[in-house]
Write a protein that holds these residues in place. Structure first.
Motif: not given
Length: 163
Positions: A29, A131-133, A136
């Motif tokens: 992150k 990854s879509d995560y 986003k």
């Protein structure tokens, strides 16, 4: 038995412990935030205090503190901001050791004023994440950067002061 501030971690289920102590996810992150900055201005270094600010707004769902259309009855907990502020130094050290970020500062500079930016190796790593995560999260970071100004007044709001 390992303890943290007199709390026996052996009594906490591993799934809950992983939810709150997931260093690898925190690393990703953090690098995604630095990647988001690079999409706006790839050459600019960012202060640690700015990284903590935007990371907290997005990942601890504190954006509502700054948006007037959010439910005013919702209670926001800024405790996570302070916890992340405490742990960011270790994350940045690990990212630097991996060669994913470049650090600019000296021993005489306050830690919050040390500056970092993503390296080409860090950008390459982010580009491997499929990854879509994660996509986003990058979009949330970009929205926060575009919507909420990093300022002394907004830091006070995030720390529990008033807007």
């Amino acid at each position: 038995m390992r303890t943290y501030k007199n709390v026996n971690l052996g009594s906490v289920p591993p799934s809950v412990q992983l939810l709150f102590e997931n260093t690898k996810l925190d690393l990703i992150k953090t690098i995604l935030l630095l990647y988001s900055y690079s999409l706006r201005n790839s050459k600019k270094y960012r202060k640690v205090s700015e990284i903590v600010f935007y990371y907290s707004i997005v990942n601890f769902d504190l954006i509502g503190l700054f948006l007037s259309h959010i439910d005013t009855n919702k209670v926001f907990s800024t405790n996570q901001y302070f916890r992340f502020q405490y742990s960011i130094n270790q994350l940045l050290l690990q990212l630097s050791q991996l060669g994913f970020i470049e650090v600019k500062g000296s021993p005489f500079v306050k830690f919050d004023d040390i500056k970092v930016r993503i390296t080409s190796l860090g950008i390459s790593f982010v580009n491997t994440l499929d990854s879509d995560y994660f996509t986003k999260i990058v979009n949330k970071y970009l929205n926060a950067i575009d919507t909420i100004e990093f300022s002394t007044a907004n830091i006070k709001v995030l720390k529990g002061g008033t807007q």
